[in-house]
Design an enzyme around this catalytic site. Sequence first.
Site, PDB file in Angstrom:
ATOM      1  N   HIS A 158       0.856  -1.186   0.000  1.00  0.00           N
ATOM      2  CA  HIS A 158       0.000   0.000   0.000  1.00  0.00           C
ATOM      3  C   HIS A 158       0.888   1.229   0.000  1.00  0.00           C
ATOM      4  O   HIS A 158       1.719   1.405   0.884  1.00  0.00           O
ATOM      5  CB  HIS A 158      -0.923   0.002   1.222  1.00  0.00           C
ATOM      6  CG  HIS A 158      -2.013  -1.007   1.130  1.00  0.00           C
ATOM      7  ND1 HIS A 158      -2.428  -1.764   2.193  1.00  0.00           N
ATOM      8  CD2 HIS A 158      -2.791  -1.386   0.073  1.00  0.00           C
ATOM      9  CE1 HIS A 158      -3.417  -2.563   1.814  1.00  0.00           C
ATOM     10  NE2 HIS A 158      -3.645  -2.349   0.525  1.00  0.00           N
ATOM     11  N   GLU A 169       1.807   3.772   3.030  1.00  0.00           N
ATOM     12  CA  GLU A 169       2.292   3.240   4.310  1.00  0.00           C
ATOM     13  C   GLU A 169       3.809   3.294   4.348  1.00  0.00           C
ATOM     14  O   GLU A 169       4.497   2.257   4.335  1.00  0.00           O
ATOM     15  CB  GLU A 169       1.708   1.830   4.502  1.00  0.00           C
ATOM     16  CG  GLU A 169       0.167   1.912   4.555  1.00  0.00           C
ATOM     17  CD  GLU A 169      -0.551   0.565   4.461  1.00  0.00           C
ATOM     18  OE1 GLU A 169       0.116  -0.478   4.553  1.00  0.00           O
ATOM     19  OE2 GLU A 169      -1.793   0.576   4.288  1.00  0.00           O
ATOM     20  N   ARG A 191      -3.310   4.810  -1.921  1.00  0.00           N
ATOM     21  CA  ARG A 191      -3.161   3.471  -1.354  1.00  0.00           C
ATOM     22  C   ARG A 191      -2.946   2.396  -2.405  1.00  0.00           C
ATOM     23  O   ARG A 191      -2.176   1.455  -2.219  1.00  0.00           O
ATOM     24  CB  ARG A 191      -4.421   3.165  -0.539  1.00  0.00           C
ATOM     25  CG  ARG A 191      -4.624   1.727  -0.101  1.00  0.00           C
ATOM     26  CD  ARG A 191      -5.950   1.601   0.630  1.00  0.00           C
ATOM     27  NE  ARG A 191      -6.412   0.265   0.845  1.00  0.00           N
ATOM     28  CZ  ARG A 191      -6.139  -0.483   1.922  1.00  0.00           C
ATOM     29  NH1 ARG A 191      -5.355  -0.006   2.876  1.00  0.00           N
ATOM     30  NH2 ARG A 191      -6.638  -1.698   2.030  1.00  0.00           N
ATOM     31  N   HIS A 233       2.797  -3.560   6.644  1.00  0.00           N
ATOM     32  CA  HIS A 233       1.853  -2.464   6.402  1.00  0.00           C
ATOM     33  C   HIS A 233       1.905  -1.480   7.566  1.00  0.00           C
ATOM     34  O   HIS A 233       2.552  -1.692   8.559  1.00  0.00           O
ATOM     35  CB  HIS A 233       0.415  -3.002   6.374  1.00  0.00           C
ATOM     36  CG  HIS A 233       0.093  -3.921   5.249  1.00  0.00           C
ATOM     37  ND1 HIS A 233      -0.924  -3.665   4.355  1.00  0.00           N
ATOM     38  CD2 HIS A 233       0.624  -5.107   4.873  1.00  0.00           C
ATOM     39  CE1 HIS A 233      -1.013  -4.649   3.487  1.00  0.00           C
ATOM     40  NE2 HIS A 233      -0.086  -5.543   3.774  1.00  0.00           N
ATOM     41  N   GLU A 246       1.033  -4.739  10.965  1.00  0.00           N
ATOM     42  CA  GLU A 246       0.540  -3.369  10.863  1.00  0.00           C
ATOM     43  C   GLU A 246       1.348  -2.571  11.886  1.00  0.00           C
ATOM     44  O   GLU A 246       1.190  -2.736  13.091  1.00  0.00           O
ATOM     45  CB  GLU A 246      -0.961  -3.286  11.189  1.00  0.00           C
ATOM     46  CG  GLU A 246      -1.861  -4.014  10.193  1.00  0.00           C
ATOM     47  CD  GLU A 246      -2.156  -3.195   8.942  1.00  0.00           C
ATOM     48  OE1 GLU A 246      -1.653  -2.056   8.826  1.00  0.00           O
ATOM     49  OE2 GLU A 246      -2.888  -3.702   8.066  1.00  0.00           O
TER      50      GLU A 246
END
Lengths: 250, 397
Positions: free
Chosen positions: B123, B126, B183, B254, B328
């Site tokens: 993405h 990020e 994104r 991410h 994440e």
Amino acid sequence: MPVEELDPSHYPATRAAKVAEHFINTRYGSPFAWFGSSGVKKAGLEDMGVLGTKYHIEFTLKEMTRNVKSSVILYDMGLCSAEVLFHRADERKPPQVQCTCSGAFQVNTSAEEEDLYQRLRNATSLLSGNSVGHIDPEMAPFWHLGGVASSFIMLRESNESTLLNMAHIDNFTQMTKDAQLMFQYDILLHDMVSQEILKWKLLLSWSPDGGVKVLEAEWDPKCRSCERAHLTVTTGIAAEQEMKGDNNNV
Amino acid sequence: MKWCHVRDVLDFNRHRGFFIDGAGDGVKFSMFSSAGRALLLLLLLLLDCAADRSTERNYEYTKYHPMPEISAWMQQMVEENPGLVSSEVYGTTYERRDIMFLKIGVDQDGVQKKAIWMDCGIHAREWIAPAFCQWFVKEMLLRYKTDKKVGEMLNNLDFYVTPVLNVDGYMYTWINESTRLWRKSRSSPPESCSCPGVDLNRNFYANWGMIGVSRNCCDNTYCGAKALSEPEARAVTEFVGNRSGEILCYLTIHSAGQLLLMPYGHPQIWAPNYDELMRVGQAAVRAMGSVHGMEYRVGTSPDLLYPNSGSSRDWARLIGIPFSYTFELRDKGQFGHKLPEDQIQPACEEAFEGARVIITYVHDKAFHNRTDIGAAGMAAALWTSMLASCLTTMLLV
């Protein structure tokens, strides 16, 4: 109604805590007090039938402006207990929140607020700022103000399928030097669930006595033909009344 | 650590104006006895090693880099670490750019080793993810000689690390403030719709299109006109798919949310090794939390975040790669994807510890038949990493 225990690390609890966080900012936020939720300790779900779904949560509150040495450590404000009711019949109706936080949470920022307020009232020109390049630390209170104001919108736009955060402030412009200082903000919100960036234009007022109020809010859809049922475009008196109406219920 | 080659020492000092070979001004080598020359050479070698010019030490890992700088860094990593780092282009983006990984591991005469896959930046917005891939490579190389476990892992395994998977998207986010929060990929929209890009992490062949996606090309979770419509997703699918027997672990990086997500994205589908994935994941988030006190949670996506389908993590697990996780990284909403540069180091430090727990477990299970994750193991890992940091710092002075 029986309260079903929820896993505090799962999304239903975290989404409810985020709503409570926005509520706290609308009540107690200022250029020197901007709150975030961090870690749900306990969570329960109460089916309210026709009324909707009520979440009972306990979470830690953090204050995000008084980072002492680095931007890493958020100031721990203790535990909050909240009840968050998501309406079933009309998903567009904003959630209803009741919340109490442990003693130390209401920070005394009156000195800094008064100081900033007087500087703005007595300044010769109106202030503005944008986010291109480096953000001057002196401008930080205005970014916090934008964050707090965003919570008004995010509170109103939240439901069980959203997790809203402020992503970015494009720019702000001071509009008046009256007793109620007025600012226009262009902000971007991020919804974690849909991963969408939502562009909003806000007109807000602030004074140490009156706190933060959002007077007008307009959503700028990126795709004119796209329909977003849960988002509304409101202006002026209608917005204020809607928000006042919510306050009476909590 | 790198070997200091004598030729490099001579070259370096020649550039400094200190000639050793007798030509030009300066000290004439021939002035010294053979013992003296040996001693002088040794001294220069030590000085040169101390004034390390290697990119792995001197690159600014605590800043975000545009794509050309990352590509240049990758090239330098290969040049400066022969036998340990190589690179390969394994695909092309929609806008015809190379998708490249660094292969880190001791070259065992071309023998196909077991491997671990890590990709960052699927993405575009990020940014902390590509920063972490670069940090990870740096840490593994720095620890290669000083950390016994890392050395063993680099001998037994290869690490395929893709610093930026969605190159088109990443470059787009660097244009200006209005593009910063892009994104998706940058492919052209289908006929009936007007917005570019597909969510690459909804485009994989894993329950594609079933849940947690949008069919509207203007939306950020648009899964594409069909599975693997995007060349970036195809590149990963082809390379990893051809090596699914060798790849023990698939990690995809991410931001944000501070979560460690396990398969599957569908709320009704469970991985057969769910318990093991959870156990290892819990050890990983404990390790992450112990670095700077930041809370990370582990679980499936439908539990912690939202249901989804077509993710690369799910696809990797479905083709039989036993360990597959989505990291994440920071934060939890204060800055979101626009994590300030002063948080790159702490975010990467804690992410490294989490990744290290997982890869150590995967390695030890494969090569030592060991599946315990004791507190002792973690303490040993922390002690070794502290020792490595101390030694590295001393060498840098």
